[in-house]
Scaffold this motif. Structure first.
Motif, mmCIF file in Angstrom:
data_model
loop_
_atom_site.group_PDB
_atom_site.id
_atom_site.type_symbol
_atom_site.label_atom_id
_atom_site.label_comp_id
_atom_site.label_asym_id
_atom_site.label_seq_id
_atom_site.Cartn_x
_atom_site.Cartn_y
_atom_site.Cartn_z
ATOM 1 N N ALA A 303 112.952 66.381 16.531
ATOM 2 C CA ALA A 303 112.927 67.818 16.841
ATOM 3 C C ALA A 303 114.319 68.319 17.198
ATOM 4 C CB ALA A 303 111.953 68.090 17.986
ATOM 5 N N ALA A 304 115.099 67.494 17.909
ATOM 6 C CA ALA A 304 116.464 67.881 18.263
ATOM 7 C C ALA A 304 117.336 67.993 17.021
ATOM 8 C CB ALA A 304 117.052 66.861 19.232
ATOM 9 N N VAL A 305 117.118 67.114 16.047
ATOM 10 C CA VAL A 305 117.867 67.178 14.791
ATOM 11 C C VAL A 305 117.513 68.458 14.041
ATOM 12 C CG1 VAL A 305 118.236 66.078 12.547
ATOM 13 C CG2 VAL A 305 118.054 64.678 14.610
ATOM 14 N N VAL A 306 116.229 68.767 13.968
ATOM 15 C CA VAL A 306 115.792 69.997 13.298
ATOM 16 C C VAL A 306 116.457 71.211 13.938
ATOM 17 C CG1 VAL A 306 113.818 71.511 12.852
ATOM 18 C CG2 VAL A 306 113.586 69.042 12.548
ATOM 19 N N ASN A 307 116.457 71.250 15.259
ATOM 20 C CA ASN A 307 117.029 72.391 15.973
ATOM 21 C C ASN A 307 118.536 72.493 15.743
ATOM 22 O OD1 ASN A 307 116.784 74.582 18.078
ATOM 23 N ND2 ASN A 307 118.239 73.227 19.090
ATOM 24 N N GLU A 308 119.236 71.357 15.833
ATOM 25 C CA GLU A 308 120.693 71.370 15.672
ATOM 26 C C GLU A 308 121.102 71.735 14.256
ATOM 27 O OE1 GLU A 308 124.548 68.564 16.793
ATOM 28 O OE2 GLU A 308 122.541 67.674 16.735
ATOM 29 N N VAL A 309 120.434 71.142 13.281
ATOM 30 C CA VAL A 309 120.758 71.418 11.881
ATOM 31 C C VAL A 309 120.440 72.872 11.535
ATOM 32 C CG1 VAL A 309 120.135 70.895 9.498
ATOM 33 C CG2 VAL A 309 120.492 69.029 11.120
ATOM 34 N N SER A 310 119.261 73.339 11.929
ATOM 35 C CA SER A 310 118.829 74.690 11.589
ATOM 36 C C SER A 310 119.722 75.741 12.235
ATOM 37 C CB SER A 310 117.369 74.907 12.020
ATOM 38 O OG SER A 310 116.513 73.992 11.399
ATOM 39 N N THR A 311 120.006 75.580 13.526
ATOM 40 C CA THR A 311 120.827 76.561 14.241
ATOM 41 C C THR A 311 122.255 76.573 13.717
ATOM 42 O OG1 THR A 311 119.478 76.229 16.221
ATOM 43 C CG2 THR A 311 121.585 77.315 16.516
ATOM 44 N N SER A 312 122.790 75.399 13.410
ATOM 45 C CA SER A 312 124.174 75.315 12.934
ATOM 46 C C SER A 312 124.335 75.913 11.541
ATOM 47 C CB SER A 312 124.642 73.853 12.922
ATOM 48 O OG SER A 312 124.617 73.299 14.220
ATOM 49 N N LEU A 313 123.373 75.687 10.693
ATOM 50 C CA LEU A 313 123.497 76.144 9.310
ATOM 51 C C LEU A 313 123.034 77.581 9.096
ATOM 52 C CD1 LEU A 313 122.314 72.980 7.321
ATOM 53 C CD2 LEU A 313 124.650 73.703 7.838
ATOM 54 N N LEU A 314 122.057 78.034 9.905
ATOM 55 C CA LEU A 314 121.487 79.362 9.688
ATOM 56 C C LEU A 314 121.556 80.269 10.912
ATOM 57 C CD1 LEU A 314 118.296 78.395 7.621
ATOM 58 C CD2 LEU A 314 120.512 79.147 6.761
ATOM 59 N N GLY A 315 122.232 79.846 11.966
ATOM 60 C CA GLY A 315 122.405 80.693 13.134
ATOM 61 C C GLY A 315 121.111 80.962 13.867
ATOM 62 N N ALA A 316 120.984 82.186 14.397
ATOM 63 C CA ALA A 316 119.812 82.560 15.186
ATOM 64 C C ALA A 316 118.543 82.451 14.363
ATOM 65 C CB ALA A 316 119.972 83.972 15.734
ATOM 66 N N VAL A 317 118.644 82.815 13.087
ATOM 67 C CA VAL A 317 117.478 82.704 12.207
ATOM 68 C C VAL A 317 117.062 81.243 12.082
ATOM 69 C CG1 VAL A 317 116.621 83.052 9.856
ATOM 70 C CG2 VAL A 317 118.092 84.774 10.916
ATOM 71 N N GLY A 318 118.065 80.365 12.021
ATOM 72 C CA GLY A 318 117.769 78.941 11.934
ATOM 73 C C GLY A 318 117.058 78.445 13.168
ATOM 74 N N GLY A 319 117.470 78.952 14.344
ATOM 75 C CA GLY A 319 116.787 78.569 15.569
ATOM 76 C C GLY A 319 115.335 78.978 15.551
ATOM 77 N N LEU A 320 115.075 80.186 15.044
ATOM 78 C CA LEU A 320 113.695 80.671 14.947
ATOM 79 C C LEU A 320 112.892 79.804 13.983
ATOM 80 C CD1 LEU A 320 111.531 82.796 15.577
ATOM 81 C CD2 LEU A 320 112.475 84.182 13.722
ATOM 82 N N LEU A 321 113.510 79.464 12.852
ATOM 83 C CA LEU A 321 112.825 78.616 11.875
ATOM 84 C C LEU A 321 112.548 77.234 12.458
ATOM 85 C CD1 LEU A 321 114.705 79.465 8.555
ATOM 86 C CD2 LEU A 321 112.356 80.067 9.168
ATOM 87 N N ALA A 322 113.487 76.730 13.265
ATOM 88 C CA ALA A 322 113.290 75.417 13.875
ATOM 89 C C ALA A 322 112.080 75.433 14.791
ATOM 90 C CB ALA A 322 114.538 75.009 14.652
ATOM 91 N N ILE A 323 111.995 76.476 15.617
ATOM 92 C CA ILE A 323 110.846 76.593 16.515
ATOM 93 C C ILE A 323 109.561 76.729 15.714
ATOM 94 C CG2 ILE A 323 109.749 78.057 18.260
ATOM 95 C CD1 ILE A 323 112.576 78.742 19.246
ATOM 96 N N LEU A 324 109.624 77.543 14.661
ATOM 97 C CA LEU A 324 108.441 77.729 13.819
ATOM 98 C C LEU A 324 108.030 76.413 13.183
ATOM 99 C CD1 LEU A 324 106.551 79.962 12.751
ATOM 100 C CD2 LEU A 324 108.044 80.140 10.762
ATOM 101 N N GLY A 325 109.047 75.651 12.734
ATOM 102 C CA GLY A 325 108.752 74.379 12.085
ATOM 103 C C GLY A 325 108.148 73.365 13.028
ATOM 104 N N VAL A 326 108.690 73.294 14.244
ATOM 105 C CA VAL A 326 108.242 72.282 15.189
ATOM 106 C C VAL A 326 106.940 72.680 15.878
ATOM 107 C CG1 VAL A 326 108.895 71.011 17.287
ATOM 108 C CG2 VAL A 326 110.599 71.485 15.553
ATOM 109 N N VAL A 327 106.608 73.964 15.893
ATOM 110 C CA VAL A 327 105.397 74.437 16.560
ATOM 111 C C VAL A 327 104.267 74.711 15.569
ATOM 112 C CG1 VAL A 327 104.390 76.268 17.956
ATOM 113 C CG2 VAL A 327 106.644 75.391 18.522
#
Length: 475
Positions: A303-327
């Motif tokens: 989950a930490a990898v998903v969050n780090e990769v998503s936020t780094s590559l897609l910014g705030a939208v990536g963070g939202l997608l990470a949460i959506l993906g993990v939840v």
């Protein structure tokens, strides 16, 4: 980039070439009524469009599987990509196709009934208990993960979120399949695809280079964990997963024509393989080394990898997608796990599931058991789930092999992966901490010997004495 594109092209070619071979070997009958038409009850047997059935199937079998597994598998290096590609084409998609189509031929029966028709009543009773246990483990695993994340984000206690998620599972498990799952899950399935592709595009536009080293069979795991059998247990969804055999009957009860089976079952597994390939590539490309990836995993898991990769590559939208993906994604697999468990128990008890009262009679005790399992150590649950998952795949592949052999068809398309995975699961159980803890130098040869013995038994006796009701599947 070249290796990734080659992998994607190979998966697509596998669908059109090998998928067609599998379809011909099975022998579809487009004129035959499917269970969705013949047994339409408005609850579990509900005809749905092919595109909708495909997307629901993709989401049911995927969840976090093709994300977390490939991230962990990336520690082994590019050999993980080879397992994803060739495992998907020659094992996973074949497994999913036969688990779905044999259910169609059995009137939409769940996996224990399908197994019992080919391997006998003993195997059926074993699978009844084993499949329900697997589904409860999946449901619990896909409850605790999102509950912990939601608890950390909101400050609300994890047990409260567990209760909320279980409450949703209860509703989704007993309402007609087209009311929630059929209506909203195709959107989530599309989102899973767009999320993965978007991250791949983000990687291409970033300063992070695609993994460029040549494909090697060398084990790059920083802890030097053995490739065999661990890689084939670690990457399940995305290559081969027995959990899919419990999910395919759900869509076997909604598919409108047998000719749609290759797209729905074989195709969904190929789609999952592409998603797994993306995440394995992200794991190997975003981090400078397996050691760097392992450091992030040690501090928060996949989950930490998903969050780090998503936020780094897609910014705030990536963070939202990470949460959506993990939840959201694990929840959409958790509820179908409990739904499949309800249907397996209903088949075993011969309970008509059209009256909601009878659905509740099965669902309520099942959720009580699931709640108590959720109190166990998550890491222990996950290890047992990994073995149980691939053991289910082994049973389904041998079932399909026997069905093919009994009908005079080319059974080796199932026999070969079944033999290989028998050695994997037995070697894992013998060597793992949750099993017998034997040295791999001992467990490995025993695992190989056991697969050879099962192969010999199938070749000599497979198909003999099969249940008489199975004759009807070719009518």
């Amino acid at each position: 980039m070249l290796w990734f594109l080659l992998g994607v092209c190979t998966l697509i070619a596998g669908y059109f070439i090998y998928g067609k071979v599998i379809e011909r070997i099975f022998g579809i009958k487009p004129e035959r009524q499917t269970p969705a038409i013949a047994n339409n009850d408005g609850v579990d047997y509900v005809p749905m469009s092919t595109k909708k059935v495909y997307l629901v199937q993709l989401l049911n079998i995927a969840g976090l599987g093709p994300i977390f597994g490939p991230i962990l598998g990336a520690l082994y290096g590019p050999v993980a990509l080879l397992w994803i590609v060739f495992g998907s084409i020659f094992a996973g998609a074949v497994h999913d196709y036969f688990s779905g189509m044999l259910s169609v031929r059995a009137g939409g029966a769940s996996v224990p009934t399908v197994v019992g028709r080919e391997l006998g009543k003993g195997a059926k009773h074993f699978m009844n208990g084993f499949a329900v246990l697997l589904l409860l483990l999946v449901g619990v695993v896909f409850t605790l993960g999102p509950a912990k994340l939601l608890g950390n984000l909101s400050g609300t206690s994890v047990p409260v979120w567990v209760a909320i998620i279980f409450g949703y599972y209860m509703i989704a498990t007993i309402v007609p399949i087209d009311k929630i799952i059929g209506r909203f899950y195709p959107l989530f399935g599309a989102l899973l695809v767009f999320m993965s592709v978007g991250l791949l595009v983000g990687l291409g536009l970033s300063d992070k280079p695609f993994y460029s080293s040549g494909i090697t069979l060398e084990n790059l795991h920083p802890k030097d964990l053995p490739l065999w059998p661990l890689l084939f247990i670690t990457i399940a969804c995305g290559a081969l997963s027995g959990f899919h055999a419990t999910q395919s009957p759900l869509m076997a009860r909604c598919m409108e024509n047998e000719s749609n089976g290759r797209f729905v079952f074989y195709g969904a597994m190929i789609g999952e393989g592409v998603i797994a390939l993306i995440w394995a590539t992200l794991g190997m490309s975003f981090y400078d080394s397996p050691e760097a990836l392992n450091a992030t995993l040690a501090n928060g898991g996949p989950a930490a990898v998903v969050n780090e990769v998503s936020t780094s590559l897609l910014g705030a939208v990536g963070g939202l997608l990470a949460i959506l993906g993990v939840v959201v994604l694990p929840i959409t697999s958790g509820d179908t796990s409990f739904r499949a468990a309800r249907l397996i128990l209903a088949d075993f008890l011969n309970f008509d599931q059209k009256p909601i009262a009878k659905r509740l009679m099965i669902a309520l005790p099942m959720f009580v058991v699931g709640f108590f399992i959720s109190k166990m150590d998550f890491n222990v649950i996950w290890r047992y789930f990994g073995w149980a998952n691939q053991m289910t795949a082994v049973m389904m592949l041998w079932t399909a092999a026997v069905w093919l052999k009994r009908h005079g068809k080319f059974h080796w398309v199932c026999t070969i992966p079944a033999t290989f995975m028998t050695g994997v699961v037995n070697a894992y159980l013998l060597s793992a901490e949750i099993g017998f803890g034997l040295p791999l130098a001992i467990a490995g040869p025993i695992g190989i010997a056991s697969s050879a013995l099962v192969l010999a038994w199938i070749l000599l006796r497979g198909g003999k004495g099969a249940a008489t009701e199975a004759v009807a599947d070719q009518a």
